[in-house]
Design an enzyme around this catalytic site. Structure first.
Site, PDB file in Angstrom:
ATOM      1  N   LYS A  60      22.249 -10.777   0.519  1.00  0.00           N
ATOM      2  CA  LYS A  60      23.655 -11.213   0.538  1.00  0.00           C
ATOM      3  C   LYS A  60      24.371 -10.645   1.757  1.00  0.00           C
ATOM      4  O   LYS A  60      25.567 -10.850   1.923  1.00  0.00           O
ATOM      5  CB  LYS A  60      24.362 -10.740  -0.739  1.00  0.00           C
ATOM      6  CG  LYS A  60      23.816 -11.353  -2.010  1.00  0.00           C
ATOM      7  CD  LYS A  60      24.520 -10.753  -3.218  1.00  0.00           C
ATOM      8  CE  LYS A  60      23.774 -11.083  -4.498  1.00  0.00           C
ATOM      9  NZ  LYS A  60      24.115 -10.137  -5.564  1.00  0.00           N
ATOM     10  N   HIS A  77       6.436   6.778  11.137  1.00  0.00           N
ATOM     11  CA  HIS A  77       5.811   6.656   9.819  1.00  0.00           C
ATOM     12  C   HIS A  77       5.149   8.013   9.539  1.00  0.00           C
ATOM     13  O   HIS A  77       3.925   8.125   9.552  1.00  0.00           O
ATOM     14  CB  HIS A  77       4.784   5.517   9.864  1.00  0.00           C
ATOM     15  CG  HIS A  77       4.297   5.054   8.527  1.00  0.00           C
ATOM     16  ND1 HIS A  77       4.751   5.593   7.342  1.00  0.00           N
ATOM     17  CD2 HIS A  77       3.386   4.113   8.190  1.00  0.00           C
ATOM     18  CE1 HIS A  77       4.138   4.984   6.343  1.00  0.00           C
ATOM     19  NE2 HIS A  77       3.315   4.086   6.833  1.00  0.00           N
ATOM     20  N   ARG A  97      11.545   2.084   3.481  1.00  0.00           N
ATOM     21  CA  ARG A  97      10.767   1.287   4.437  1.00  0.00           C
ATOM     22  C   ARG A  97      11.698   0.194   4.938  1.00  0.00           C
ATOM     23  O   ARG A  97      12.381  -0.451   4.130  1.00  0.00           O
ATOM     24  CB  ARG A  97       9.575   0.669   3.712  1.00  0.00           C
ATOM     25  CG  ARG A  97       8.803  -0.331   4.537  1.00  0.00           C
ATOM     26  CD  ARG A  97       7.818   0.403   5.424  1.00  0.00           C
ATOM     27  NE  ARG A  97       6.774  -0.459   5.919  1.00  0.00           N
ATOM     28  CZ  ARG A  97       5.507  -0.060   6.057  1.00  0.00           C
ATOM     29  NH1 ARG A  97       5.148   1.147   5.702  1.00  0.00           N
ATOM     30  NH2 ARG A  97       4.623  -0.869   6.551  1.00  0.00           N
ATOM     31  N   ARG A 154       0.816  -1.212   0.000  1.00  0.00           N
ATOM     32  CA  ARG A 154       0.000   0.000   0.000  1.00  0.00           C
ATOM     33  C   ARG A 154       0.857   1.273   0.000  1.00  0.00           C
ATOM     34  O   ARG A 154       0.674   2.158  -0.836  1.00  0.00           O
ATOM     35  CB  ARG A 154      -0.891  -0.023   1.240  1.00  0.00           C
ATOM     36  CG  ARG A 154      -1.869   1.103   1.361  1.00  0.00           C
ATOM     37  CD  ARG A 154      -2.560   0.990   2.716  1.00  0.00           C
ATOM     38  NE  ARG A 154      -2.920  -0.401   2.989  1.00  0.00           N
ATOM     39  CZ  ARG A 154      -4.109  -0.921   2.724  1.00  0.00           C
ATOM     40  NH1 ARG A 154      -5.043  -0.162   2.231  1.00  0.00           N
ATOM     41  NH2 ARG A 154      -4.368  -2.174   2.985  1.00  0.00           N
ATOM     42  N   THR A 155       1.787   1.344   0.914  1.00  0.00           N
ATOM     43  CA  THR A 155       2.610   2.554   1.020  1.00  0.00           C
ATOM     44  C   THR A 155       3.482   2.725  -0.232  1.00  0.00           C
ATOM     45  O   THR A 155       3.640   3.823  -0.752  1.00  0.00           O
ATOM     46  CB  THR A 155       3.491   2.497   2.284  1.00  0.00           C
ATOM     47  OG1 THR A 155       2.650   2.265   3.401  1.00  0.00           O
ATOM     48  CG2 THR A 155       4.244   3.782   2.505  1.00  0.00           C
TER      49      THR A 155
END
Lengths: 155, 310
Positions: free
Chosen positions: B86, B135, B107, B57-58
């Site tokens: 990695k 956020h 994020r 969504r974001t």
């Protein structure tokens, strides 16, 4: 007649005296100083449970041939905010000061939040600002978690 | 307004005036977000979207915002497809991306990741959620929803309902509401109350905050009802969870005594906290709230990258 002054710890020629450490905290102070890193000719004296007019009981640590880095002073300020530090040169006190908590505390303690980015192997030092001074509460500048239990998080 | 080139890491980094500026610009972005007006002010810009924790969504809302304004995106949508698997450090990933793009949206599953990224990057970093941390764009879109419905953020009575302990959106929103002088009414299970440090912070800001036990009573004179998810894993046993979740469920009967102008908000996705029957009611604002994420992010990108919102 006044009682003769009893000398429990002998004077040092050059080095540092950390006095007015909260009762029982001297071993933590020793851990911060890093006794293992000292010059092999240095003597470290520790006095536990010493009578103090100001504090009731206190601890004292004397370390020969060593002056503390600002980072170590900051760490001592966290766990022993009442401590005083005297620099001794040629048996004389050349400088005496209380430990002051700076605005920012870098690389002294780990963030208590295991999920904080500073605990995940990144090339970054922990950094806290002082959220409250009495009693001291630090806040991680990265994850904003607050901390008041410094003993178990010292680096 | 000095948002150009700034990192947007936490809502606490923004003053009341800066938040107002973002909301004002966001309002002007709505026709562009709806597709009824064309604006290519970010033509030539490349935005890096580093979603090192998946969040569809974001991510889609940032991509939409960037593309509506003519910017292009380079995207890590899933850490499994990047060099993070990695063992590359975030610091290295960020330094690389900041060499490619004009700004970075991050994020990440760890708290504090965005602040670290901002230190490592010489391009602006926008936090799109770091673990249970900050956020800020969620808070801005929450504020945009309230402002659009009520025309103001001041003097409103906002009920915050549900998981007030772990719900990061609530902590940031409460901070922002305090800046605007809204009154907050808290309703939560005893084990999920607002943490002391958040309460202390709100006190320092001079916020008006009180607790309420009766949902009906709180809803009666509220202007905003902000509902959050109560997560199953916060409870020891299923029966306790079911009992608590049931007592905080919003349906039309709960809203029957509410003011006509009450809006019901939710950061989504919802898990049964709001009955589907509420969707058709004039109180339901959560889908509008999700849509407003696009113009709010457009406004932020425009202000951070170009320094202007006009």
């Amino acid at each position: 007649m006044a009682a003769p002054r009893e000398l429990k710890i002998t004077p040092i020629k050059n080095g540092t005296v950390i006095d007015h450490i909260g009762n029982g905290l001297s071993l933590e102070v020793l851990r911060i100083i890093g006794v293992g890193d000292l010059d092999k000719d240095s003597t470290v004296s520790v006095a536990l449970h010493v009578r103090s007019q100001k504090m009731g009981w206190k601890d004292i640590v004397k370390v020969e041939n060593m002056e503390l880095s600002p980072r170590k002073v900051n760490a001592i300020a966290l766990i022993a905010p009442t401590a005083t530090i005297s620099i001794i040169r040629d048996y004389k006190v050349r400088e005496k000061r209380t430990v002051d908590l700076p605005e920012r505390i870098v690389g002294v303690a780990r963030c208590p939040n295991p999920n904080c980015i500073t605990n995940r192997g990144e090339p970054v030092e922990s950094e806290f600002d002082v959220a409250r001074r009495r009693p001291v509460v630090l806040r991680c500048i990265y994850c904003e978690r607050q901390m008041d239990d410094f003993l178990s998080h010292l680096i | 307004m000095a948002l150009k080139g700034r990192d947007i890491i936490s809502i606490r980094d923004l003053s009341r005036e800066e938040i107002e500026e973002v909301l004002k610009v966001a309002h002007r972005m709505i026709p562009i977000a709806e597709g009824s007006k064309i604006d290519r002010r970010l033509d030539g810009i490349i935005l890096a979207l580093a979603f090192l924790e998946p969040s569809t969504r974001t991510r889609l809302s940032f991509e939409t915002a960037a593309q509506r304004l003519g910017a292009r995106c380079i995207t890590i949508a899933d850490p499994a497809t990047s060099s993070v698997v990695k063992g590359e450090t975030l610091s290295d990933t960020v330094r690389m991306l900041s060499g490619y793009a004009d700004a970075l949206v991050l994020r990440h599953p760890n708290e504090g990741a965005a602040r670290l990224a901002a230190e490592m990057s010489d391009k602006p970093v926008i936090n799109a959620g770091d673990g249970a941390g900050q956020h800020p764009t969620q808070t801005l879109l929450d504020l945009a929803t309230i402002q659009e419905a009520h025309g103001t953020l001041s003097g409103l009575r906002v009920v915050l309902l549900g998981d007030l302990k772990y719900g990061r959106t609530v902590h940031s929103l409460a901070h922002a509401l305090a800046l605007f002088g809204a009154e907050m009414v808290l309703i939560s299970p005893p084990s999920l109350k607002l943490p002391d440090e958040v309460t202390e912070h709100l006190d320092q800001l001079g916020a008006r905050v009180r607790e309420e036990e009766q949902l009906h009573r709180a809803v009666r004179d509220a202007d905003v009802l902000y509902v959050t998810r109560i997560q199953k894993e916060r409870f020891g046993d299923e029966a306790e969870y079911a009992k608590v979740a049931g007592s905080y469920r919003i349906d039309n009967s709960v809203l029957a005594g509410a003011k006509q102008r009450l809006i019901v908000m939710h950061p989504l996705p919802r898990l049964g906290e709001i009955a589907p029957e509420v969707d058709g009611s004039p109180h339901a604002a959560y889908f509008r709230q999700a849509f407003l994420g696009v113009p709010v992010r457009m406004a932020l990108l425009s202000l951070v990258l170009k320094g202007k919102g006009a």
